[in-house]
Enzyme design. Sequence first.
Site, PDB file in Angstrom:
ATOM      1  N   HIS A 199      -8.288   2.261  -2.784  1.00 14.34           N
ATOM      2  CA  HIS A 199      -7.647   2.610  -1.503  1.00 14.34           C
ATOM      3  C   HIS A 199      -8.644   3.480  -0.727  1.00 14.34           C
ATOM      4  O   HIS A 199      -8.747   4.685  -0.942  1.00 14.34           O
ATOM      5  CB  HIS A 199      -6.353   3.367  -1.786  1.00 14.34           C
ATOM      6  N   THR A 258      -0.693   0.053  -4.118  1.00  9.55           N
ATOM      7  CA  THR A 258      -0.959   1.218  -3.274  1.00  9.55           C
ATOM      8  C   THR A 258      -0.094   1.137  -2.026  1.00  9.55           C
ATOM      9  O   THR A 258       0.182   0.046  -1.513  1.00  9.55           O
ATOM     10  CB  THR A 258      -2.462   1.375  -2.954  1.00  9.55           C
ATOM     11  N   CYS A 304      -6.591   2.767   6.539  1.00 11.11           N
ATOM     12  CA  CYS A 304      -7.218   2.638   5.211  1.00 11.11           C
ATOM     13  C   CYS A 304      -7.245   1.158   4.801  1.00 11.11           C
ATOM     14  O   CYS A 304      -6.463   0.354   5.300  1.00 11.11           O
ATOM     15  CB  CYS A 304      -6.431   3.410   4.162  1.00 11.11           C
TER      16      CYS A 304
END
Lengths: 290, 162
Positions: free
Chosen positions: B46, B23, B29
Amino acid sequence: MTSSQEQFVQKEIQKISLPSANTMRLLEINSNPEHCLQDVIDLVKLDSALTARTLRIVNSAAFCPLVPINSIDRAVSYLGEKMIVGIAVTESCGKILNQPLEGYESPAGDLWKHDLFTAFAAKEVARYAKNGMEADLAFTAGLLHDIGKPVLSKLLENASKTTIDALDHGEAKDYLAAEKLVSGVEHAEVGYQLAKYWQLPAPIAAAIRFHHNPSEAIEEFQPLVYAVHLGDIIAMMSGYSTGSDSLQYTLDSHYENFFTFSSNELTKIISDTETAFRPALESLAGKEEN
Amino acid sequence: MSDLVLGIGDFGVSKDPSTSIKTYALGSCVAVILYCPTIQAAGMIHIALPESKVNPARAKEKPGFFADSGLPQLLSALTKIGGPIKGKGVRVKLVGGASIMDKNEIFNIGKRNLLAIKKILWAHGLGAVAEEVGGTISRTVSINVSNGEVKIFSAGRGNWTL
């Protein structure tokens, strides 16, 4: 900035095509606090390419109206002014905003995603203005705030590690200062020079120049510039950034003079921005044609 | 080696040893990375925000966007491909949760994400064996399904292993 760096920047700026006359007119309308949606509709009607693109997008899977929309009046009302600006800017500036930024180790497309996310985030932030503000203008200024990066990227080529090292070794307080240390100029200043060359409306040019130092903008434009400042930071936090400069800027807490929101409301701003951003990204990227 | 690329709010699991789960650009995040060495299975999510109550419709459409709606689904997905039912023996690593250069608590969503994630992991009897979290850098992360190796990349700073 040395004279050779100055010459390089000016030469690169002059290589970039001017936005179309109708895009410039749309930005002027958008910056006028007295305008109404009918002004936007009238302008779109004069531009056959913008009309066709608007009708394609409004009927795309991303927006899926209940019944097909065939009139431009209804299409503009349905999409809102911000999407019309988005479509026009994509048509006029898509080439420059979609290119890779080697100087930031940022692949093609990332700058455009960052700009679009910033635009939606600035518009969401505008809803929390203490004294109200033009949310659609915040969107437009967000969309154009980083136009200096494609130009500066060429001066910074292969220098992202040097720039980060300057930050890590305390030689620069943020990425803007590090850019200046390495290349002699910062992307906000280069963007402002491009804005002047394009003759962009004054509030948008101010947002481009001061989006990392909003307190330096003239008082009249500060709410707008702070909205873009926050939108830019929210985009970087949300993972829509342009490589090596991600999160390497300082938040100006004086935003609290113009906006009020809690930590929970900030999570709502992020979530609502992501929800609005997705279909816009898909449609502006042309997926409606697949 | 093929990449299973996760966008924001996505989660995925794999037992294919030729696959890497990846990711990009974690700002505030957080990627929760699971690895089950006994069956060579990996999973990743994620996560963008801590709590789904701010946007239940979004949580329904994309549960992985929020820690509380997504993490249980990742654990369940790992179980479905043969992972242990209660997560016993699963190695957990956390990456991301950065913040902007300021002490403003309102904007410290990364810290809130990490706290919410750890609370949910604890409720499942799990804890992280390694973390690369906080700070002010954006991170791209991948896990090699064949051996559980977790690699991190940050533009201008290069690659390293967690």
